[in-house]
Motif scaffolding. Structure first.
Motif, PDB file in Angstrom:
ATOM      1  N   MET A  49       0.688  -1.311  -0.198  1.00 43.19           N
ATOM      2  CA  MET A  49       0.612   0.292   0.044  1.00 43.19           C
ATOM      3  C   MET A  49       1.015   1.052  -0.306  1.00 43.19           C
ATOM      4  O   MET A  49       1.332   1.469   0.592  1.00 43.19           O
ATOM      5  N   LEU A  50       0.974   1.675  -1.288  1.00 39.55           N
ATOM      6  CA  LEU A  50       1.428   3.201  -1.483  1.00 39.55           C
ATOM      7  C   LEU A  50       1.273   4.065  -1.329  1.00 39.55           C
ATOM      8  O   LEU A  50      -0.188   4.507  -2.429  1.00 39.55           O
ATOM      9  N   SER A  51       1.288   5.653  -0.753  1.00 39.91           N
ATOM     10  CA  SER A  51       0.249   6.635  -0.834  1.00 39.91           C
ATOM     11  C   SER A  51       1.394   8.035  -1.268  1.00 39.91           C
ATOM     12  O   SER A  51       2.066   8.346  -0.598  1.00 39.91           O
ATOM     13  N   LEU A  52       0.876   8.532  -2.786  1.00 46.50           N
ATOM     14  CA  LEU A  52       1.926   9.270  -3.256  1.00 46.50           C
ATOM     15  C   LEU A  52       1.514  10.932  -2.956  1.00 46.50           C
ATOM     16  O   LEU A  52       0.361  10.271  -3.406  1.00 46.50           O
ATOM     17  N   HIS A  53       2.274  11.977  -2.295  1.00 45.70           N
ATOM     18  CA  HIS A  53       1.554  12.809  -2.137  1.00 45.70           C
ATOM     19  C   HIS A  53       2.508  14.005  -3.262  1.00 45.70           C
ATOM     20  O   HIS A  53       3.972  14.099  -3.273  1.00 45.70           O
ATOM     21  N   GLY A  54       1.965  14.482  -3.244  1.00 46.45           N
ATOM     22  CA  GLY A  54       2.904  15.801  -4.317  1.00 46.45           C
ATOM     23  C   GLY A  54       2.179  16.843  -5.139  1.00 46.45           C
ATOM     24  O   GLY A  54       0.488  16.928  -4.764  1.00 46.45           O
ATOM     25  N   TRP A  55       1.981  18.203  -5.607  1.00 47.54           N
ATOM     26  CA  TRP A  55       1.596  19.130  -6.718  1.00 47.54           C
ATOM     27  C   TRP A  55       1.309  18.029  -7.616  1.00 47.54           C
ATOM     28  O   TRP A  55       2.326  17.741  -7.818  1.00 47.54           O
ATOM     29  N   ALA A  56       0.465  18.956  -8.636  1.00 45.91           N
ATOM     30  CA  ALA A  56       0.195  18.183  -9.482  1.00 45.91           C
ATOM     31  C   ALA A  56       2.363  18.310 -10.514  1.00 45.91           C
ATOM     32  O   ALA A  56       2.276  19.625 -10.694  1.00 45.91           O
ATOM     33  N   GLY A  57       2.021  17.754 -11.104  1.00 48.59           N
ATOM     34  CA  GLY A  57       2.875  18.037 -12.483  1.00 48.59           C
ATOM     35  C   GLY A  57       3.879  17.285 -11.860  1.00 48.59           C
ATOM     36  O   GLY A  57       5.204  17.283 -12.878  1.00 48.59           O
ATOM     37  N   THR A  58       4.738  16.413 -10.904  1.00 55.42           N
ATOM     38  CA  THR A  58       5.517  16.239 -10.234  1.00 55.42           C
ATOM     39  C   THR A  58       6.212  14.586 -10.644  1.00 55.42           C
ATOM     40  O   THR A  58       7.077  14.598 -10.196  1.00 55.42           O
ATOM     41  N   GLY A  59       4.898  13.916 -11.070  1.00 60.09           N
ATOM     42  CA  GLY A  59       5.538  12.961 -11.431  1.00 60.09           C
ATOM     43  C   GLY A  59       4.799  11.747 -10.690  1.00 60.09           C
ATOM     44  O   GLY A  59       5.052  10.464 -11.134  1.00 60.09           O
ATOM     45  N   LYS A  60       3.683  11.703 -10.022  1.00 60.39           N
ATOM     46  CA  LYS A  60       3.286  10.534  -9.266  1.00 60.39           C
ATOM     47  C   LYS A  60       2.112   9.451 -10.456  1.00 60.39           C
ATOM     48  O   LYS A  60       2.026   8.829  -9.840  1.00 60.39           O
ATOM     49  N   PRO A 107       8.323  19.968  -5.090  1.00 60.28           N
ATOM     50  CA  PRO A 107       8.338  20.488  -6.037  1.00 60.28           C
ATOM     51  C   PRO A 107       9.558  20.031  -6.948  1.00 60.28           C
ATOM     52  O   PRO A 107      10.426  20.484  -6.797  1.00 60.28           O
ATOM     53  N   LEU A 108       8.809  20.238  -8.624  1.00 58.94           N
ATOM     54  CA  LEU A 108      10.252  20.557  -9.570  1.00 58.94           C
ATOM     55  C   LEU A 108      10.746  22.014  -9.975  1.00 58.94           C
ATOM     56  O   LEU A 108      10.431  23.431  -9.507  1.00 58.94           O
ATOM     57  N   GLU A 109      12.080  21.422 -10.053  1.00 59.61           N
ATOM     58  CA  GLU A 109      12.760  23.245 -10.332  1.00 59.61           C
ATOM     59  C   GLU A 109      13.090  23.060 -11.453  1.00 59.61           C
ATOM     60  O   GLU A 109      12.897  22.603 -12.874  1.00 59.61           O
ATOM     61  N   GLN A 110      14.055  24.376 -12.431  1.00 56.54           N
ATOM     62  CA  GLN A 110      14.021  24.979 -13.449  1.00 56.54           C
ATOM     63  C   GLN A 110      14.791  23.363 -14.690  1.00 56.54           C
ATOM     64  O   GLN A 110      14.363  22.849 -15.814  1.00 56.54           O
ATOM     65  N   ARG A 111      15.815  23.051 -13.427  1.00 54.66           N
ATOM     66  CA  ARG A 111      16.203  22.212 -14.424  1.00 54.66           C
ATOM     67  C   ARG A 111      16.116  20.574 -15.019  1.00 54.66           C
ATOM     68  O   ARG A 111      15.790  19.846 -15.812  1.00 54.66           O
ATOM     69  N   CYS A 119       5.987  19.566 -14.105  1.00 58.02           N
ATOM     70  CA  CYS A 119       6.183  19.512 -15.887  1.00 58.02           C
ATOM     71  C   CYS A 119       4.420  19.008 -16.617  1.00 58.02           C
ATOM     72  O   CYS A 119       4.518  19.317 -17.332  1.00 58.02           O
ATOM     73  N   LYS A 120       3.205  19.487 -15.661  1.00 57.40           N
ATOM     74  CA  LYS A 120       1.867  19.202 -16.166  1.00 57.40           C
ATOM     75  C   LYS A 120       1.750  19.510 -17.602  1.00 57.40           C
ATOM     76  O   LYS A 120       1.259  19.540 -18.512  1.00 57.40           O
ATOM     77  N   THR A 121       1.990  21.483 -17.886  1.00 56.08           N
ATOM     78  CA  THR A 121       1.954  21.848 -19.756  1.00 56.08           C
ATOM     79  C   THR A 121       3.096  21.634 -19.978  1.00 56.08           C
ATOM     80  O   THR A 121       2.929  22.736 -21.171  1.00 56.08           O
ATOM     81  N   VAL A 122       4.244  21.078 -19.791  1.00 58.64           N
ATOM     82  CA  VAL A 122       5.082  20.823 -21.127  1.00 58.64           C
ATOM     83  C   VAL A 122       4.507  20.560 -22.425  1.00 58.64           C
ATOM     84  O   VAL A 122       4.733  21.303 -23.370  1.00 58.64           O
ATOM     85  N   GLN A 123       3.731  19.552 -22.391  1.00 58.98           N
ATOM     86  CA  GLN A 123       3.330  19.366 -24.329  1.00 58.98           C
ATOM     87  C   GLN A 123       2.779  20.612 -24.429  1.00 58.98           C
ATOM     88  O   GLN A 123       3.010  20.504 -25.791  1.00 58.98           O
ATOM     89  N   ALA A 124       1.747  21.214 -24.388  1.00 61.57           N
ATOM     90  CA  ALA A 124       0.970  22.816 -23.898  1.00 61.57           C
ATOM     91  C   ALA A 124       2.036  23.775 -24.253  1.00 61.57           C
ATOM     92  O   ALA A 124       1.815  23.553 -25.954  1.00 61.57           O
ATOM     93  N   LYS A 125       3.108  23.628 -23.593  1.00 57.95           N
ATOM     94  CA  LYS A 125       3.360  25.131 -24.430  1.00 57.95           C
ATOM     95  C   LYS A 125       4.846  24.717 -25.173  1.00 57.95           C
ATOM     96  O   LYS A 125       5.033  25.095 -26.586  1.00 57.95           O
ATOM     97  N   LEU A 126       5.100  23.267 -25.575  1.00 56.75           N
ATOM     98  CA  LEU A 126       5.447  22.869 -26.873  1.00 56.75           C
ATOM     99  C   LEU A 126       5.054  22.552 -28.259  1.00 56.75           C
ATOM    100  O   LEU A 126       5.739  23.211 -28.870  1.00 56.75           O
TER     101      LEU A 126
END
Length: 344
Positions: free
Chosen positions: A100-111, A274-278, A322-329
């Motif tokens: 049983m795993l519970s993954l937490h974090g803001w949207a776009g972080t890879g859950k 949270p993800l950094e620009q790199r 990274c949630k909006t990367v596809q749309a930005k690209l």
């Protein structure tokens, strides 16, 4: 079913032996054996033509690690925790409870990404597999006044699918939008029982995905940055206690005052930083490569610059991961395609 098949073959072959010559009996017996292989639920022959349950829970650790290294960016902590958890679980021939795993974090972080990678390692078809089940809170459990019905339906669904495949994978997305009480329906299946109504759930995997606790994780990451520490120095012990208490007391977590937490049935609360620009740049490069484009660092920088970051002045962390990367690209599609054609 298997007993019935065996009984038919056992009765049929001796009877034929009395009525026909040995060659005929041999041909019919061979056909009966072939029918046995075709009808058996996990026969190698049947499994060549349709998906069969992977009853061997041992996973390819090297393959899983490679997938996480190549496709999940900026989440050293989540990778480490999940790899160790899955390795221990899959190498245990007789686990005492489901994983049983519970993954937490803001949207776009890879859950979602991590849960899909893990599901693919258990059942190669991933989310397309009939043994991997994805529940969306807003789609499958939308109405507050039908919690009792949802709990009954959820129990029946899990019971039926684990009966068919002990190594079933269940993913619950949008846990922060789940009505309180719904998820407690699965508590009996997560507990330390050898069987529940004749069914063992010990080889199954349950994964929760939630934005709840994201603020706590982001604050801890900011505190590390402000004190001059590297994000890679953040350890599970720095965040897991905050998450378990915070989620339990959060009315919008889906696990508010849940018996699943109260009974310590969640093996790991996995924080996604949270993800950094790199890290955003890594996502852009991966998306360009996936589309078959040549990686243009100028475009990579432009897409990364178009993202929004926090704190507002320092612009340290991407507030959408990274949630909006596809749309930005997509906006740069013509330039990227032209550059790729120019390079041949």
């Amino acid at each position: 079913m298997k007993l019935l098949q065996a009984a038919v073959i056992f009765v049929l072959v001796p009877t034929l032996a009395q009525a026909f010559d040995p060659l005929t009996v041999s041909v019919v017996a061979g056909g009966a054996v072939m029918a046995w292989h075709l009808l058996s639920s996990d026969s190698w022959l049947k499994c060549r033509f349709q998906e069969c349950c992977n009853r061997n829970s041992t996973l390819n650790f090297t393959a899983l690690k490679a997938q996480l290294d190549n496709r999940l960016f900026g989440q050293h902590l989540a990778k480490d925790v999940v790899l160790k958890a899955v390795l221990g679980f899959s190498n245990n021939p007789s686990p005492k409870k489901p994983l049983m795993l519970s993954l937490h974090g803001w949207a776009g972080t890879g859950k979602n990404f991590l849960s899909q990678i893990l599901a693919e390692q258990v059942h190669p078809a991933g989310l397309r597999s009939k043994f991997v089940h994805l529940f969306l809170a807003t789609l499958h459990f939308p109405h507050h006044d039908q919690v009792k019905l949802y709990k009954e339906q959820l129990q029946n669904w899990i019971r039926g699918n684990v009966s068919a495949c002990p190594s079933s994978v269940f993913i619950f997305d949008e846990m922060d939008k789940m009505h309180p009480g719904v998820i407690d329906a699965i508590k009996p299946f997560l507990d330390y029982y050898e069987e529940v109504d004749g069914v063992s759930y010990r080889k199954a995997i349950f994964i929760f995905l939630s934005n709840a606790g994201g603020d706590l994780i982001n604050k801890a990451a900011l505190d590390f940055w402000a004190s001059g520490k590297r994000r890679e120095d953040i350890q599970l012990k720095d965040l897991e206690p905050l998450l378990s208490v915070g989620v339990f007391n959060n009315k919008n977590s889906g696990l508010w005052h849940s018996s699943i937490i109260d009974r310590n049935l969640i093996d790991y609360f996995v924080p996604f930083l949270p993800l950094e620009q790199r890290h955003v740049k890594m996502c852009v490069r991966a998306e360009m490569a996936a589309r078959g484009y040549a990686v243009d660092e100028k475009i990579v920088q432009e897409v990364a610059d178009e993202m929004t970051y926090f704190p507002k002045e320092e612009r340290i962390f991407s507030d959408k991961g990274c949630k909006t990367v596809q749309a930005k690209l997509d906006i740069h599609e013509d330039v990227v395609m032209g550059d790729t054609k120019a390079r041949g």
